[in-house]
Write an enzyme that holds these catalytic residues in place. Structure first.
Site, PDB file in Angstrom:
ATOM      1  CB  SER A  22      39.389  40.550  33.307  1.00  0.00           C
ATOM      2  OG  SER A  22      38.758  40.047  34.448  1.00  0.00           O
ATOM      3  CB  SER A  78      42.943  40.980  41.809  1.00  0.00           C
ATOM      4  OG  SER A  78      43.172  39.628  41.552  1.00  0.00           O
ATOM      5  N   GLY A 102      27.275  36.758  41.279  1.00  0.00           N
ATOM      6  CA  GLY A 102      27.956  35.809  40.397  1.00  0.00           C
ATOM      7  C   GLY A 102      28.723  34.763  41.187  1.00  0.00           C
ATOM      8  CD  GLU A 117      31.584  35.131  38.096  1.00  0.00           C
ATOM      9  OE1 GLU A 117      30.875  35.435  39.056  1.00  0.00           O
ATOM     10  OE2 GLU A 117      31.151  34.657  37.034  1.00  0.00           O
ATOM     11  N   GLY A 118      36.852  36.721  40.995  1.00  0.00           N
ATOM     12  CA  GLY A 118      37.548  37.005  42.246  1.00  0.00           C
ATOM     13  C   GLY A 118      38.309  35.788  42.721  1.00  0.00           C
TER      14      GLY A 118
HETATM   15  C1  LIG Z   1      38.935  30.912  31.906  1.00  0.00           C
HETATM   16  C2  LIG Z   1      38.725  32.306  32.415  1.00  0.00           C
HETATM   17  C3  LIG Z   1      37.509  32.933  32.214  1.00  0.00           C
HETATM   18  C4  LIG Z   1      37.314  34.232  32.662  1.00  0.00           C
HETATM   19  N1  LIG Z   1      36.137  34.877  32.380  1.00  0.00           N
HETATM   20  C5  LIG Z   1      36.034  36.216  32.619  1.00  0.00           C
HETATM   21  C6  LIG Z   1      34.908  36.960  32.156  1.00  0.00           C
HETATM   22  O1  LIG Z   1      33.968  36.422  31.562  1.00  0.00           O
HETATM   23  N2  LIG Z   1      34.871  38.293  32.384  1.00  0.00           N
HETATM   24  C7  LIG Z   1      35.874  38.935  33.038  1.00  0.00           C
HETATM   25  O2  LIG Z   1      35.773  40.157  33.189  1.00  0.00           O
HETATM   26  N3  LIG Z   1      36.951  38.251  33.497  1.00  0.00           N
HETATM   27  C8  LIG Z   1      37.064  36.922  33.300  1.00  0.00           C
HETATM   28  N4  LIG Z   1      38.160  36.230  33.737  1.00  0.00           N
HETATM   29  C9  LIG Z   1      39.226  36.943  34.433  1.00  0.00           C
HETATM   30  C10 LIG Z   1      39.359  36.598  35.901  1.00  0.00           C
HETATM   31  O3  LIG Z   1      38.277  37.115  36.618  1.00  0.00           O
HETATM   32  C11 LIG Z   1      40.722  37.120  36.378  1.00  0.00           C
HETATM   33  O4  LIG Z   1      41.704  36.294  35.795  1.00  0.00           O
HETATM   34  C12 LIG Z   1      40.849  37.116  37.890  1.00  0.00           C
HETATM   35  O5  LIG Z   1      40.003  38.101  38.444  1.00  0.00           O
HETATM   36  C13 LIG Z   1      42.285  37.360  38.346  1.00  0.00           C
HETATM   37  O6  LIG Z   1      42.859  38.456  37.713  1.00  0.00           O
HETATM   38  P1  LIG Z   1      44.329  38.317  37.030  1.00  0.00           P
HETATM   39  O7  LIG Z   1      44.287  37.129  36.176  1.00  0.00           O
HETATM   40  O8  LIG Z   1      44.660  39.620  36.438  1.00  0.00           O
HETATM   41  O9  LIG Z   1      45.290  37.999  38.255  1.00  0.00           O
HETATM   42  P2  LIG Z   1      45.975  39.106  39.216  1.00  0.00           P
HETATM   43  O10 LIG Z   1      44.952  40.073  39.690  1.00  0.00           O
HETATM   44  O11 LIG Z   1      47.177  39.631  38.546  1.00  0.00           O
HETATM   45  O12 LIG Z   1      46.416  38.175  40.425  1.00  0.00           O
HETATM   46  C14 LIG Z   1      47.569  37.360  40.422  1.00  0.00           C
HETATM   47  C15 LIG Z   1      47.716  36.750  41.822  1.00  0.00           C
HETATM   48  O13 LIG Z   1      47.885  37.795  42.797  1.00  0.00           O
HETATM   49  C16 LIG Z   1      46.896  37.683  43.802  1.00  0.00           C
HETATM   50  N5  LIG Z   1      46.519  39.026  44.263  1.00  0.00           N
HETATM   51  C17 LIG Z   1      46.216  40.111  43.499  1.00  0.00           C
HETATM   52  N6  LIG Z   1      45.911  41.151  44.292  1.00  0.00           N
HETATM   53  C18 LIG Z   1      46.009  40.717  45.583  1.00  0.00           C
HETATM   54  C19 LIG Z   1      45.831  41.323  46.849  1.00  0.00           C
HETATM   55  N7  LIG Z   1      45.432  42.600  46.989  1.00  0.00           N
HETATM   56  N8  LIG Z   1      46.039  40.582  47.966  1.00  0.00           N
HETATM   57  C20 LIG Z   1      46.417  39.278  47.868  1.00  0.00           C
HETATM   58  N9  LIG Z   1      46.616  38.645  46.674  1.00  0.00           N
HETATM   59  C21 LIG Z   1      46.402  39.344  45.561  1.00  0.00           C
HETATM   60  C22 LIG Z   1      45.720  36.967  43.119  1.00  0.00           C
HETATM   61  O14 LIG Z   1      44.855  36.374  44.078  1.00  0.00           O
HETATM   62  C23 LIG Z   1      46.467  35.969  42.261  1.00  0.00           C
HETATM   63  O15 LIG Z   1      46.839  34.858  43.039  1.00  0.00           O
HETATM   64  C24 LIG Z   1      38.353  34.909  33.364  1.00  0.00           C
HETATM   65  C25 LIG Z   1      39.573  34.243  33.571  1.00  0.00           C
HETATM   66  C26 LIG Z   1      39.776  32.981  33.104  1.00  0.00           C
HETATM   67  C27 LIG Z   1      41.123  32.349  33.309  1.00  0.00           C
END
Ligand SMILES: Cc1cc2nc3c(=O)[nH]c(=O)nc-3n(C[C@H](O)[C@H](O)[C@H](O)COP(=O)(O)OP(=O)(O)OC[C@H]3O[C@@H](n4cnc5c(N)ncnc54)[C@H](O)[C@@H]3O)c2cc1C
Length: 379
Positions: free
Chosen positions: A126, A132, A242, A363-364
């Site tokens: 990320s 996402s 995962g 993780e999605g």
């Molecule tokens: C505590 C914590 C630990 C984490 N650990 C890790 C880690 O170890 N390694 C790592 O790589 N990442 C990690 N993450 C990141 C995590 O995987 C991401 O936060 C997550 O994948 C969502 O991405 P984003 O936050 O950018 O949200 P966004 O992708 O910006 O999404 C925002 C909203 O829009 C929705 N959305 C986005 N695209 C679509 C679509 N095409 N259709 C419908 N809805 C959609 C999402 O479902 C969400 O509701 C962690 C996050 C947290 C908070």
């Protein structure tokens, strides 16, 4: 078809339950409050084999199946989801990815120490603008002949400041899109690698979440995982497994809250009887138990698919989607069963409710799981 767990499965489940109750329960409220990483507990988890459960014993792992992993994750998560996320990342993202796709040299150098918990790992996909939509990688790994020059920022990285080994996904060739992405093994302490401040989170507050900055970090070519351009596939393949870990984390959070709700409902009296005698409470418990059982079966199905080399993309996504919703619903109801006591820290259920939320995000997200599932359905 056989729904019976084996003697070995039951022994793993019992060992994890015992560890959670004796080692994780004491101090879990304080660790949550002060955002304290469970360092000693993680060290013991490594010694007991919980950090490399599925790794081949020749690399220091437990050589166990995914079902054992799900059972252990559930027990650990019932008590401390901050510890279980460390366990999940190390087992399913870092160790599994290295064992499946790493070279023999990479396995000898890193996996042997990760599987025993001597060191822990982090998985870095990320970015501030790539969550996402993981294909939008801005971190670059420029090919410089015998090394990659790594530049960019990763965020939300679990084990961010406690890991020694980081699997970093980065774009090498923009023109090739996601086929131009690589996965690199970055060591803590490499020049130009900085760890940002710790995130102040709603839940899993004992876990260690940081952004990471890379400025002209020289990563040797031998640290690339797989062929040139394999990085995106590596990340997606690793995350598919995962999800089974996070689904079982959600299952554990739900079953932990449920067990507390049952116990409390038999102790607390209102209107002259234990609240468990009120049908409104009984129905809540019945709904919780039914949902948890369904979530458990989905988790075990996904684990079974993985163990039998069947396709576990859809079953893993279904398990995560469903179990994370069950975790959210069950923990909210567990707070309700506790009344005002559920709203304070001593009774644990408010923490479990806060912890549950992350299982619908990392993780999605749940929305992304629905995309994965529907893609499979409509193939
Ligand atoms: C505590 C914590 C630990 C984490 N650990 C890790 C880690 O170890 N390694 C790592 O790589 N990442 C990690 N993450 C990141 C995590 O995987 C991401 O936060 C997550 O994948 C969502 O991405 P984003 O936050 O950018 O949200 P966004 O992708 O910006 O999404 C925002 C909203 O829009 C929705 N959305 C986005 N695209 C679509 C679509 N095409 N259709 C419908 N809805 C959609 C999402 O479902 C969400 O509701 C962690 C996050 C947290 C908070």
């Amino acid at each position: 078809m056989n729904f019976q767990l084996t003697e070995e499965h039951l022994a793993v489940q019992e060992a994890a339950r015992e560890f959670a109750q004796t080692e994780l329960l004491p101090g879990v409220i304080e660790r949550d409050e002060h955002q304290k990483f469970p360092a000693e507990q993680i060290k013991k988890m490594g010694e007991l084999g919980f950090l490399g459960m599925m790794v081949d014993p020749k690399y220091g792992g437990g050589g166990m199946d995914t079902i054992s992993y799900v059972l252990a994750m559930e027990e650990i998560s019932k008590v401390d989801a901050s510890a279980s996320v460390v366990m999940s990342v190390n087992n399913s993202l870092v160790c599994w990815g290295l064992e499946k796709y790493g070279t023999e040299e990479q396995k000898q150098k890193y996996l042997t120490r990760l599987a025993t918990g001597e060191i822990i790992g982090a998985f870095c996909l990320s970015e501030p603008e790539a969550g996402s939509d993981a294909t939008s990688q801005r971190t670059t790994a420029e090919d410089k002949g015998d090394y990659y020059l790594l530049n960019g920022t990763k965020n939300w990285i679990t084990n961010g400041s406690t890991a020694s080994v980081y699997l970093v996904i980065a774009q090498t060739d923009v023109a090739k899109g996601h086929r131009g992405i690589n996965a690199l093994i970055v060591e803590r302490g490499m020049e130009g690698f900085e760890i940002g401040p710790k995130e102040n989170k709603l839940g899993i507050r004992g876990s260690d979440t940081h952004s990471l900055m890379f400025t002209d970090v020289k990563v040797p070519k031998e640290n690339r995982i797989g062929e040139d351009g394999f990085g995106f596939k590596f990340a997606m393949s690793t995350l598919a497994g995962g999800r089974i870990g996070i689904a079982s984390q959600a299952l554990g959070i739900a079953s932990g809250a449920y067990e507390l709700a049952v116990k409390y409902s038999k102790e607390r009296k209102a209107f002259g009887v234990e609240i468990a005698k009120h049908q409104a409470i009984q129905f809540k418990l019945a709904d919780m138990a039914t949902n948890i059982e369904a979530a458990r079966l989905l988790c075990l199905q996904a684990a079974y698919d993985k163990d039998t080399h069947a396709d576990y993309g859809k079953s893993g996504a279904m398990a995560k989607l469903f179990a994370s919703k069950v975790a959210m619903d069950t923990t909210i109801e567990a707070v309700q069963v506790h009344g005002g006591y559920g709203f304070v820290k001593e009774y644990h259920v408010e923490r479990l409710m806060r912890d549950a939320k992350i299982t619908q995000i990392y993780e999605g997200t749940s929305e992304i799981q629905k995309i994965v599932i529907s893609r499979e359905l409509l193939k």
